[in-house]
Scaffold this motif. Sequence first.
Motif, PDB file in Angstrom:
ATOM      1  N   TRP A 230      58.611  31.691  44.116  1.00  0.00           N
ATOM      2  CA  TRP A 230      59.585  32.046  43.089  1.00  0.00           C
ATOM      3  C   TRP A 230      59.821  33.552  43.051  1.00  0.00           C
ATOM      4  O   TRP A 230      60.952  34.020  42.835  1.00  0.00           O
ATOM      5  CB  TRP A 230      59.139  31.534  41.723  1.00  0.00           C
ATOM      6  CG  TRP A 230      59.459  30.088  41.540  1.00  0.00           C
ATOM      7  CD1 TRP A 230      58.602  29.036  41.577  1.00  0.00           C
ATOM      8  CD2 TRP A 230      60.766  29.532  41.304  1.00  0.00           C
ATOM      9  NE1 TRP A 230      59.275  27.850  41.383  1.00  0.00           N
ATOM     10  CE2 TRP A 230      60.605  28.124  41.205  1.00  0.00           C
ATOM     11  CE3 TRP A 230      62.038  30.073  41.181  1.00  0.00           C
ATOM     12  CZ2 TRP A 230      61.680  27.268  40.986  1.00  0.00           C
ATOM     13  CZ3 TRP A 230      63.113  29.232  40.949  1.00  0.00           C
ATOM     14  CH2 TRP A 230      62.920  27.833  40.861  1.00  0.00           C
ATOM     15  N   LYS A 231      58.778  34.347  43.277  1.00  0.00           N
ATOM     16  CA  LYS A 231      58.961  35.797  43.348  1.00  0.00           C
ATOM     17  C   LYS A 231      59.910  36.158  44.487  1.00  0.00           C
ATOM     18  O   LYS A 231      60.811  36.993  44.318  1.00  0.00           O
ATOM     19  CB  LYS A 231      57.608  36.493  43.554  1.00  0.00           C
ATOM     20  CG  LYS A 231      56.728  36.569  42.322  1.00  0.00           C
ATOM     21  CD  LYS A 231      55.448  37.318  42.643  1.00  0.00           C
ATOM     22  CE  LYS A 231      54.559  37.462  41.420  1.00  0.00           C
ATOM     23  NZ  LYS A 231      53.286  38.161  41.757  1.00  0.00           N
ATOM     24  N   HIS A 232      59.713  35.531  45.642  1.00  0.00           N
ATOM     25  CA  HIS A 232      60.592  35.807  46.784  1.00  0.00           C
ATOM     26  C   HIS A 232      62.027  35.377  46.472  1.00  0.00           C
ATOM     27  O   HIS A 232      62.985  36.085  46.808  1.00  0.00           O
ATOM     28  CB  HIS A 232      60.087  35.076  48.027  1.00  0.00           C
ATOM     29  CG  HIS A 232      58.837  35.651  48.616  1.00  0.00           C
ATOM     30  ND1 HIS A 232      58.703  36.988  48.923  1.00  0.00           N
ATOM     31  CD2 HIS A 232      57.655  35.063  48.976  1.00  0.00           C
ATOM     32  CE1 HIS A 232      57.502  37.208  49.427  1.00  0.00           C
ATOM     33  NE2 HIS A 232      56.852  36.068  49.475  1.00  0.00           N
ATOM     34  N   GLU A 233      62.173  34.217  45.841  1.00  0.00           N
ATOM     35  CA  GLU A 233      63.513  33.726  45.525  1.00  0.00           C
ATOM     36  C   GLU A 233      64.228  34.666  44.567  1.00  0.00           C
ATOM     37  O   GLU A 233      65.399  35.007  44.772  1.00  0.00           O
ATOM     38  CB  GLU A 233      63.441  32.321  44.940  1.00  0.00           C
ATOM     39  CG  GLU A 233      64.746  31.833  44.358  1.00  0.00           C
ATOM     40  CD  GLU A 233      65.279  30.568  44.998  1.00  0.00           C
ATOM     41  OE1 GLU A 233      66.402  30.188  44.658  1.00  0.00           O
ATOM     42  OE2 GLU A 233      64.579  29.974  45.828  1.00  0.00           O
ATOM     43  N   LEU A 234      63.575  35.087  43.519  1.00  0.00           N
ATOM     44  CA  LEU A 234      64.216  35.959  42.540  1.00  0.00           C
ATOM     45  C   LEU A 234      64.519  37.330  43.130  1.00  0.00           C
ATOM     46  O   LEU A 234      65.572  37.927  42.854  1.00  0.00           O
ATOM     47  CB  LEU A 234      63.329  36.091  41.304  1.00  0.00           C
ATOM     48  CG  LEU A 234      63.159  34.805  40.482  1.00  0.00           C
ATOM     49  CD1 LEU A 234      62.112  34.996  39.397  1.00  0.00           C
ATOM     50  CD2 LEU A 234      64.490  34.370  39.880  1.00  0.00           C
ATOM     51  N   ARG A 235      63.627  37.834  43.959  1.00  0.00           N
ATOM     52  CA  ARG A 235      63.869  39.123  44.615  1.00  0.00           C
ATOM     53  C   ARG A 235      65.084  39.038  45.527  1.00  0.00           C
ATOM     54  O   ARG A 235      65.946  39.921  45.527  1.00  0.00           O
ATOM     55  CB  ARG A 235      62.624  39.533  45.410  1.00  0.00           C
ATOM     56  CG  ARG A 235      62.701  40.942  45.992  1.00  0.00           C
ATOM     57  CD  ARG A 235      61.416  41.297  46.724  1.00  0.00           C
ATOM     58  NE  ARG A 235      60.269  41.297  45.810  1.00  0.00           N
ATOM     59  CZ  ARG A 235      59.228  40.497  45.923  1.00  0.00           C
ATOM     60  NH1 ARG A 235      59.183  39.588  46.895  1.00  0.00           N
ATOM     61  NH2 ARG A 235      58.231  40.572  45.073  1.00  0.00           N
ATOM     62  N   SER A 236      65.179  37.957  46.294  1.00  0.00           N
ATOM     63  CA  SER A 236      66.319  37.785  47.195  1.00  0.00           C
ATOM     64  C   SER A 236      67.614  37.580  46.419  1.00  0.00           C
ATOM     65  O   SER A 236      68.677  38.052  46.826  1.00  0.00           O
ATOM     66  CB  SER A 236      66.070  36.596  48.129  1.00  0.00           C
ATOM     67  OG  SER A 236      65.026  36.872  49.032  1.00  0.00           O
ATOM     68  N   ALA A 237      67.542  36.855  45.300  1.00  0.00           N
ATOM     69  CA  ALA A 237      68.736  36.643  44.475  1.00  0.00           C
ATOM     70  C   ALA A 237      69.273  37.967  43.957  1.00  0.00           C
ATOM     71  O   ALA A 237      70.500  38.185  43.926  1.00  0.00           O
ATOM     72  CB  ALA A 237      68.412  35.702  43.318  1.00  0.00           C
TER      73      ALA A 237
END
Length: 271
Positions: A230-237
């Motif tokens: 989820w950290k990776h997803e939010l950072r990429s978003a």
Amino acid sequence: MTGPSDWTLVTVSYNSAETLQRCWSDVDLGGARWVVVDNDSSDDSVEVARALGADVVARTTNDGFSVANNAALATVTTPWVMFVNPDVVIADPTGLNRLASIAGDHDALVAPRLLNPDLTDQRNGRGLPLPSYKLANRGVHMPGVDLERYAQGGHAGPTYVAWAIGAAIGGSTALFRELGGWDERYFIYYEDHDIGLRSWLAGHPVILDPTVAWVHEWQRATTRVRIDPWKHELRSARVFYREYPMLRSRRRANAAPALARLRERLWSPVK
């Protein structure tokens, strides 16, 4: 005539030994070159990939999906390249001929249809990645949002899509290099959105061809309660919507001149 030997298949592995063994052991690549870039796995991914016939790029750090893809892209000498996940089963390598024909005729990025293991449609072709669509696709109730505008199925032939999930996306090696490869700001997630949008904005459509179908054993990490994905997803978003502010809302997307060609062709059959 283009054949599988004109293709390089690129797979990024990270602790993927069991998946590689299960999904690639019985695959006949028909002469295609297979490159596995390993992101510093702690299991036997490197040894398994080599035993299965892959050329392995064994990295000593894990810098993410885009960096690994670009490391492989730098080694490609064939005219065509397909980036394909370790959990994809290529049913028939002759489908690559068809994908090369479609991509070449339309100077496009191209994706096969992906199926779940039970052979139901995975709907890997996607529309404009507005936040409302993405939330609705994750099961969040979003009033007025029609998911059929974001993830359609049932197409009989090649169809224009905004982007295709990065489990299987290919095209000419020259086009991927023209686009600058994969954006390395994305460790994982949204890099497939980005390369699809960059392709359209550079004048090259993205096409899903459902006549070529491969199985994808998709297990998205963010469907489970684990904080790192989820950290990776939010950072990429955050990176993505800063890069494409016109996609933050439907109103902005509909008004953006840069997206006019994409909006006109989206979900229409390729002629």
